[in-house]
Design a protein around this motif. Structure first.
Motif, PDB file in Angstrom:
ATOM      1  N   VAL A 112       0.379 -11.534 -10.173  1.00 22.89           N
ATOM      2  CA  VAL A 112       0.266 -10.131 -10.857  1.00 22.89           C
ATOM      3  C   VAL A 112      -1.004  -9.607 -10.224  1.00 22.89           C
ATOM      4  CG1 VAL A 112       1.053  -8.451 -12.741  1.00 22.89           C
ATOM      5  CG2 VAL A 112       2.299 -10.680 -11.534  1.00 22.89           C
ATOM      6  N   MET A 113      -2.041 -10.481 -10.671  1.00 27.01           N
ATOM      7  CA  MET A 113      -3.183  -9.991 -11.532  1.00 27.01           C
ATOM      8  C   MET A 113      -3.526 -10.006 -10.076  1.00 27.01           C
ATOM      9  SD  MET A 113      -4.184  -9.046 -14.190  1.00 27.01           S
ATOM     10  CE  MET A 113      -5.970  -8.735 -13.378  1.00 27.01           C
ATOM     11  N   LYS A 114      -3.709 -10.261  -8.811  1.00 23.47           N
ATOM     12  CA  LYS A 114      -3.571 -10.737  -7.181  1.00 23.47           C
ATOM     13  C   LYS A 114      -3.016  -9.217  -6.709  1.00 23.47           C
ATOM     14  CE  LYS A 114      -4.981 -15.362  -6.291  1.00 23.47           C
ATOM     15  NZ  LYS A 114      -4.172 -16.704  -5.803  1.00 23.47           N
ATOM     16  N   ILE A 115      -2.111  -8.521  -7.362  1.00 22.84           N
ATOM     17  CA  ILE A 115      -1.314  -7.941  -6.163  1.00 22.84           C
ATOM     18  C   ILE A 115      -2.445  -6.024  -7.406  1.00 22.84           C
ATOM     19  CG2 ILE A 115       0.927  -5.646  -6.785  1.00 22.84           C
ATOM     20  CD1 ILE A 115       2.031  -8.839  -6.585  1.00 22.84           C
ATOM     21  N   VAL A 116      -2.927  -6.478  -8.557  1.00 19.68           N
ATOM     22  CA  VAL A 116      -3.490  -5.179  -9.534  1.00 19.68           C
ATOM     23  C   VAL A 116      -5.333  -5.360  -8.795  1.00 19.68           C
ATOM     24  CG1 VAL A 116      -4.333  -4.457 -11.204  1.00 19.68           C
ATOM     25  CG2 VAL A 116      -2.540  -5.662 -11.717  1.00 19.68           C
ATOM     26  N   LYS A 117      -5.226  -6.059  -8.145  1.00 18.33           N
ATOM     27  CA  LYS A 117      -7.052  -6.180  -7.952  1.00 18.33           C
ATOM     28  C   LYS A 117      -6.733  -6.242  -6.435  1.00 18.33           C
ATOM     29  CE  LYS A 117      -8.498 -10.380 -10.770  1.00 18.33           C
ATOM     30  NZ  LYS A 117      -9.428 -11.201 -10.737  1.00 18.33           N
ATOM     31  N   ALA A 118      -6.107  -6.095  -5.771  1.00 16.19           N
ATOM     32  CA  ALA A 118      -5.040  -5.605  -4.366  1.00 16.19           C
ATOM     33  C   ALA A 118      -5.617  -4.336  -4.251  1.00 16.19           C
ATOM     34  CB  ALA A 118      -4.378  -6.296  -3.624  1.00 16.19           C
ATOM     35  N   SER A 119      -4.628  -3.571  -5.151  1.00 10.16           N
ATOM     36  CA  SER A 119      -4.064  -2.507  -5.606  1.00 10.16           C
ATOM     37  C   SER A 119      -5.370  -1.683  -5.791  1.00 10.16           C
ATOM     38  CB  SER A 119      -3.197  -1.860  -6.724  1.00 10.16           C
ATOM     39  OG  SER A 119      -2.011  -2.712  -6.212  1.00 10.16           O
ATOM     40  N   GLN A 120      -6.130  -1.964  -6.643  1.00 12.21           N
ATOM     41  CA  GLN A 120      -7.591  -2.080  -7.198  1.00 12.21           C
ATOM     42  C   GLN A 120      -8.605  -1.294  -5.917  1.00 12.21           C
ATOM     43  OE1 GLN A 120      -8.795  -3.854 -10.205  1.00 12.21           O
ATOM     44  NE2 GLN A 120      -7.913  -3.246 -11.446  1.00 12.21           N
ATOM     45  N   ASP A 121      -8.896  -2.676  -4.678  1.00 12.39           N
ATOM     46  CA  ASP A 121      -9.784  -2.610  -3.540  1.00 12.39           C
ATOM     47  C   ASP A 121      -8.782  -1.588  -2.985  1.00 12.39           C
ATOM     48  OD1 ASP A 121     -11.103  -4.726  -4.497  1.00 12.39           O
ATOM     49  OD2 ASP A 121      -9.935  -6.249  -3.372  1.00 12.39           O
ATOM     50  N   VAL A 122      -7.668  -1.279  -2.788  1.00 11.87           N
ATOM     51  CA  VAL A 122      -7.153   0.079  -1.760  1.00 11.87           C
ATOM     52  C   VAL A 122      -7.494   1.037  -1.906  1.00 11.87           C
ATOM     53  CG1 VAL A 122      -5.241   0.428  -1.310  1.00 11.87           C
ATOM     54  CG2 VAL A 122      -5.101  -1.780  -0.904  1.00 11.87           C
ATOM     55  N   PHE A 123      -7.535   1.619  -3.556  1.00 12.76           N
ATOM     56  CA  PHE A 123      -7.508   2.941  -3.562  1.00 12.76           C
ATOM     57  C   PHE A 123      -9.639   2.661  -4.259  1.00 12.76           C
ATOM     58  CE2 PHE A 123      -3.896   3.174  -5.064  1.00 12.76           C
ATOM     59  CZ  PHE A 123      -3.721   4.316  -3.838  1.00 12.76           C
ATOM     60  N   LEU A 124     -10.278   1.853  -4.095  1.00 10.70           N
ATOM     61  CA  LEU A 124     -11.613   1.506  -3.490  1.00 10.70           C
ATOM     62  C   LEU A 124     -12.075   3.233  -3.603  1.00 10.70           C
ATOM     63  CD1 LEU A 124     -12.835  -2.147  -3.043  1.00 10.70           C
ATOM     64  CD2 LEU A 124     -13.395   0.185  -5.294  1.00 10.70           C
ATOM     65  N   ASN A 125     -11.284   3.574  -1.826  1.00 15.81           N
ATOM     66  CA  ASN A 125     -11.355   4.099  -1.301  1.00 15.81           C
ATOM     67  C   ASN A 125     -10.189   5.344  -1.380  1.00 15.81           C
ATOM     68  OD1 ASN A 125     -11.033   6.658   1.085  1.00 15.81           O
ATOM     69  ND2 ASN A 125     -13.227   5.470   1.758  1.00 15.81           N
ATOM     70  N   ARG A 126     -10.170   6.622  -2.032  1.00 17.12           N
ATOM     71  CA  ARG A 126      -9.241   7.103  -3.248  1.00 17.12           C
ATOM     72  C   ARG A 126      -8.461   7.608  -1.368  1.00 17.12           C
ATOM     73  NH1 ARG A 126     -10.155  10.858  -7.213  1.00 17.12           N
ATOM     74  NH2 ARG A 126     -10.873   9.020  -8.053  1.00 17.12           N
ATOM     75  N   SER A 127      -9.111   7.934  -0.750  1.00 14.88           N
ATOM     76  CA  SER A 127      -8.560   8.997   0.282  1.00 14.88           C
ATOM     77  C   SER A 127      -7.188   8.031   1.078  1.00 14.88           C
ATOM     78  CB  SER A 127      -8.963   9.599   1.688  1.00 14.88           C
ATOM     79  OG  SER A 127      -8.668   9.874   2.503  1.00 14.88           O
ATOM     80  N   ILE A 128      -7.790   6.429   1.523  1.00 19.26           N
ATOM     81  CA  ILE A 128      -6.949   5.073   2.415  1.00 19.26           C
ATOM     82  C   ILE A 128      -6.186   5.255   1.388  1.00 19.26           C
ATOM     83  CG2 ILE A 128      -6.957   2.876   2.948  1.00 19.26           C
ATOM     84  CD1 ILE A 128      -9.852   3.976   3.982  1.00 19.26           C
ATOM     85  N   GLY A 129      -6.711   4.974   0.018  1.00 18.29           N
ATOM     86  CA  GLY A 129      -5.400   4.739  -1.245  1.00 18.29           C
ATOM     87  C   GLY A 129      -3.815   5.741  -0.861  1.00 18.29           C
ATOM     88  N   ILE A 130      -3.558   7.064  -1.236  1.00 20.39           N
ATOM     89  CA  ILE A 130      -3.083   8.086  -1.641  1.00 20.39           C
ATOM     90  C   ILE A 130      -2.735   7.862   0.084  1.00 20.39           C
ATOM     91  CG2 ILE A 130      -3.064  10.841  -1.558  1.00 20.39           C
ATOM     92  CD1 ILE A 130      -5.382  10.321  -3.392  1.00 20.39           C
ATOM     93  N   GLN A 131      -3.235   8.166   1.094  1.00 20.88           N
ATOM     94  CA  GLN A 131      -2.373   8.689   2.198  1.00 20.88           C
ATOM     95  C   GLN A 131      -1.155   6.769   2.495  1.00 20.88           C
ATOM     96  OE1 GLN A 131      -4.788   8.904   5.538  1.00 20.88           O
ATOM     97  NE2 GLN A 131      -6.357  10.162   4.890  1.00 20.88           N
ATOM     98  N   MET A 132      -1.954   5.719   2.137  1.00 21.24           N
ATOM     99  CA  MET A 132      -1.390   4.385   2.133  1.00 21.24           C
ATOM    100  C   MET A 132       0.337   4.425   1.402  1.00 21.24           C
ATOM    101  SD  MET A 132      -1.797   0.392   1.221  1.00 21.24           S
ATOM    102  CE  MET A 132      -1.492   0.574   0.025  1.00 21.24           C
ATOM    103  N   THR A 133      -0.160   4.745   0.227  1.00 19.24           N
ATOM    104  CA  THR A 133       0.790   4.880  -0.978  1.00 19.24           C
ATOM    105  C   THR A 133       1.950   5.848  -0.340  1.00 19.24           C
ATOM    106  OG1 THR A 133      -0.609   4.338  -2.680  1.00 19.24           O
ATOM    107  CG2 THR A 133       1.650   5.219  -3.073  1.00 19.24           C
ATOM    108  N   ALA A 134       1.428   6.828   0.443  1.00 19.91           N
ATOM    109  CA  ALA A 134       2.336   8.255   0.748  1.00 19.91           C
ATOM    110  C   ALA A 134       3.293   7.178   2.401  1.00 19.91           C
ATOM    111  CB  ALA A 134       1.218   9.264   0.322  1.00 19.91           C
TER     112      ALA A 134
END
Length: 727
Positions: free
Chosen positions: A384-406
């Motif tokens: 779970v923590m690995k998923i959380v850290k991976a999610s945080q890494d995804v949103f290091l670039n907020r634009s990429i994180g938002i686009q991927m989530t969408a």
């Protein structure tokens, strides 16, 4: 050890099975008798529903048949169902014209067809001439359908009386005081009473749907309103004891009594198992550890994976044990119905499977607890923590994180929508535009970005392999495009670095060559004249001459080595700077005065221009003197005879600018910035005096003071500018 573990797990299984069976069957089996169970309550409610519908508040069909109403909308719908008057007349004429024109038809048949056609034409005309005619037809259709419904209703009454004949009732209408009863004199096993405060409510039927009882397409609606009121009754319903063995639920009644015995025994066994575990057996945690070979591999799993394994096994176990409880109930039904157990092996297999699953669940849960307890901060490295850290890494670039989530959300909804359309095809009306205008554009954007990312990765691989052929194409303003821009900047940096590396390698080779040459020349002279001095036949004049040459060459070698040592220390920063407030104008005047005779002897005209006096700066006076001295010496050595050398000092915006301009004796070439490198000379043949370290030492001293040294060349005009902050 394994036997003790097996017995412990068996006792725990008995406790768990008893607890689950108590949760499912306890409330019902602990009731006073069968008539307080959910089973009988269901049968009773079905009887009361039928009693209200068929006996207490039935539909008055005579009144409905006498009071059928027809609205103007129904009349217009029936009249125009097949089109306008002209359309219907034309349709009838066309239906009969072909048959009447057939020459093979007899005269009698023709006359009958004409009469049939005329009757239909007349009937259609009457429909459009009179509303009463249409109304009568609609009433006739509704009466026909209502009569069929009444027949079905009467059949339901007969079935109700036959099915629930074991119930007796004695009820009185609270409004009319009319009694409704079917009562026996036998002793009742069960009775329910309805009082004025809590009467039995017989709800009225609000409408009847006749669509199932007519196939006429001319009716606009198939509902008939029923003008009835709810009726309320007092009295009681009962069940005679003699009917318990004759009723439909007699088997259930016997199963209930048998279930109570069996499950009471199961619960007693569970209590006994609890007593044994708590007071006699008292198992420890170590009992579950080290028994199976799989334990070591299980311990290596992530902590939340261990918990998930235990949880999934627990769900399977719970489901299997619930099935076991219901299977016991089914076995008791079989025993009651058939006088024996028909599928006993199925129950045994199910119980063994439940025990295996339960044992695996308990052992896994204990292993998970012991392994997690033995670790410090075990969940820091969990899945779970690995998923959380991976999610945080995804949103290091907020634009990429938002686009991927969408995109993930859109694709998920697209899959859900496709499943919905598969189950209910009518949803395609909603799904089709969403698919066209949302899912397809999102898919296109995803594929385009992935394709662009692959091209960027391909060129990055070529860049990593050293093939810096062309820059990466930048498309749009997406994060990938910005990444491509960064890679292009990196590519430029790599190209510059490679050029600098090549230049550094070339300069290093030249440095080694120049150092070797400059050291070997005086050293060779020293060796040569030392050998000559060994000759005993030398005259005193020759000996004095050779000693003078040795002194000159050794002094030059000493100066060269000292300069090389100084410039090396300065380049490494291993030099102590003792700054103080120094008048640069005075220092320049003093240095120019000391070198003036040398410039005159070399045929050079030294011109000194100091615009501001004094000019103060925080410098190490000794080392800054060396800068000035080296630049003047450099100008004297490499200036063309008969030319002027200009030395100036001025202040511009708080910065002191010291410059030396001269006409070079040698062709300088293009790479004049390399003259500050060690052992670099304008005289590439290296026949002039000097070590080639003058400008390099000056550059190092200026850098240590935080200043700037610039070289400018315009043809043969050579200019050195030194800048430093004033105080």
């Amino acid at each position: 050890m394994k036997t003790r573990l097996f017995l412990t797990l068996f006792l725990m299984f008995v406790i768990a099975f008893g607890g689950i069976s108590f949760l499912h069957r306890g409330q019902e089996l602990l009731a006073d008798n069968y008539f307080y169970t959910d089973r009988f309550e269901g049968t009773e409610n079905q009887f009361l529903d039928g009693l209200k519908q068929y006996i207490l508040n039935p539909i008055d069909f005579e009144e409905l048949l006498d009071n059928i109403e027809v609205t103007s909308e129904e009349i217009d719908y029936y009249r125009s169902y097949y089109g306008s008057l002209s359309d219907q007349l034309m349709n009838i004429e066309s239906q009969y014209s072909e048959r009447l024109d057939d020459p093979a038809i007899g005269e009698a048949a023709r006359t009958a067809l004409e009469e049939e056609r005329n009757n239909k034409l007349e009937e259609v005309k009457k429909n459009f001439e009179s509303d009463d005619v249409v109304k009568e037809k609609i009433i006739a259709l509704k009466k026909e359908a209502l009569t069929k419904y009444e027949t079905e209703f009467e059949r339901g009454v007969r079935e109700f009386k036959s099915t629930y004949s074991f119930f007796d009732y004695k009820l009185k209408d609270m409004e009319t005081a009319k009694s409704v009863e079917k009562w026996g004199d036998e002793k009742a096993a069960y009775t329910q009473t309805f009082t004025e405060s809590q009467p039995l409510q017989a709800e009225a039927v609000s409408s009847i749907y006749l669509g199932e009882y007519t196939n006429s397409p001319g009716l606009i609606g198939y509902d008939i309103q029923v003008n009835q009121d709810d009726r309320y009754f007092t009295g009681s319903i009962s069940l005679a004891k003699s009917m318990l063995t004759k009723s439909d639920f007699s088997e259930e009644y016997h199963v209930f009594k048998l279930e109570r015995i069996i499950f009471y025994l199961i619960w007693a066994a569970a209590l006994a198992a609890i007593f044994l575990l708590v007071t006699v057996w008292r198992p420890s945690w170590q009992l579950f550890s080290g028994v199976l070979d799989i334990e070591e591999r299980f311990y290596r799993l992530l902590p939340d994976v261990k918990i998930a394994c235990s949880f999934i096994l627990a769900l399977f176990t719970l489901s299997a044990m619930e099935s076991g409880v219901y299977r016991v109930q089914g076995m008791l039904y079989e025993y009651t119905m058939y006088g024996g157990f028909r599928n006993g092996f199925e129950l045994i297999f199910l119980l063994v499977l439940q025990f295996v699953l339960f044992s695996a669940t308990i052992v896994t849960a204990v292993w998970a607890y012991l392994s997690i307890k033995s670790e410090e901060a075990p969940f820091n490295d969990s899945f779970v923590m690995k998923i959380v850290k991976a999610s945080q890494d995804v949103f290091l670039n907020r634009s990429i994180g938002i686009q991927m989530t969408a995109l993930l959300f859109i694709f998920f909804l697209g899959g859900v929508g496709l499943a919905g359309v598969t189950l209910q095809f009518g949803l395609i009306v909603i799904y089709a535009p969403l698919f066209t205008f949302i899912l397809l554009p999102a898919l296109y954007i995803f594929l385009r970005r992935m394709g662009y990312l692959n091209r960027v990765m391909k060129q990055t691989e070529e860049m990593a392999a050293g093939r810096l052929t062309s820059p990466i194409k930048v498309k749009g303003k997406s994060p990938i495009a910005r990444h491509a821009e960064n890679l292009n900047d990196l590519r430029k940096g790599i190209e510059l670095s490679m050029k600098e590396q090549a230049k550094s390698e070339r300069l290093k080779t030249e440095l080694i060559t120049n150092v070797s040459h400059d050291l070997r020349t005086p050293l060779t002279s020293i060796i040569t004249y030392t050998d000559l001095l060994k000759n005993p036949n030398l005259t005193e004049e020759e000996r004095a001459k050779y000693v003078g040459i040795l002194d000159q060459k050794s002094a030059k070698l000493k100066t060269l080595i000292e300069d090389l040592f100084d410039v090396s220390k300065m380049a490494s920063g291993n030099v102590e700077i003792m700054k103080r407030r120094v008048d640069l104008a005075q220092m320049l005047q003093q240095a120019a005065g000391e070198h003036e005779e040398d410039f005159t002897a070399a045929g050079l005209d030294l011109r000194v221009a100091i615009h501001d006096q004094p000019v103060y700066a925080e410098v190490d006076g000794q080392k800054w003197w060396r800068v000035v001295d080296n630049l003047l010496l450099n100008a004297r050595k490499y200036s063309l005879e008969g030319t002027r050398v200009y030395v100036s000092l001025r202040t511009v915006s708080g910065i002191a600018e010291f410059s030396v301009k001269n006409v070079a004796k040698y062709e300088l070439g293009e790479n004049v910035e390399e003259l500050t490198e060690r052992f670099k000379r304008a005289d590439t043949s290296r026949h002039t005096e000097g070590s080639g370290l003058g400008l390099a030492i000056a550059q190092s001293i200026v850098d240590l003071h935080g200043g700037q040294l610039q070289i400018e060349v315009d043809g043969d005009l050579f200019k050195v500018i030194v800048k430093i902050n004033t105080v």
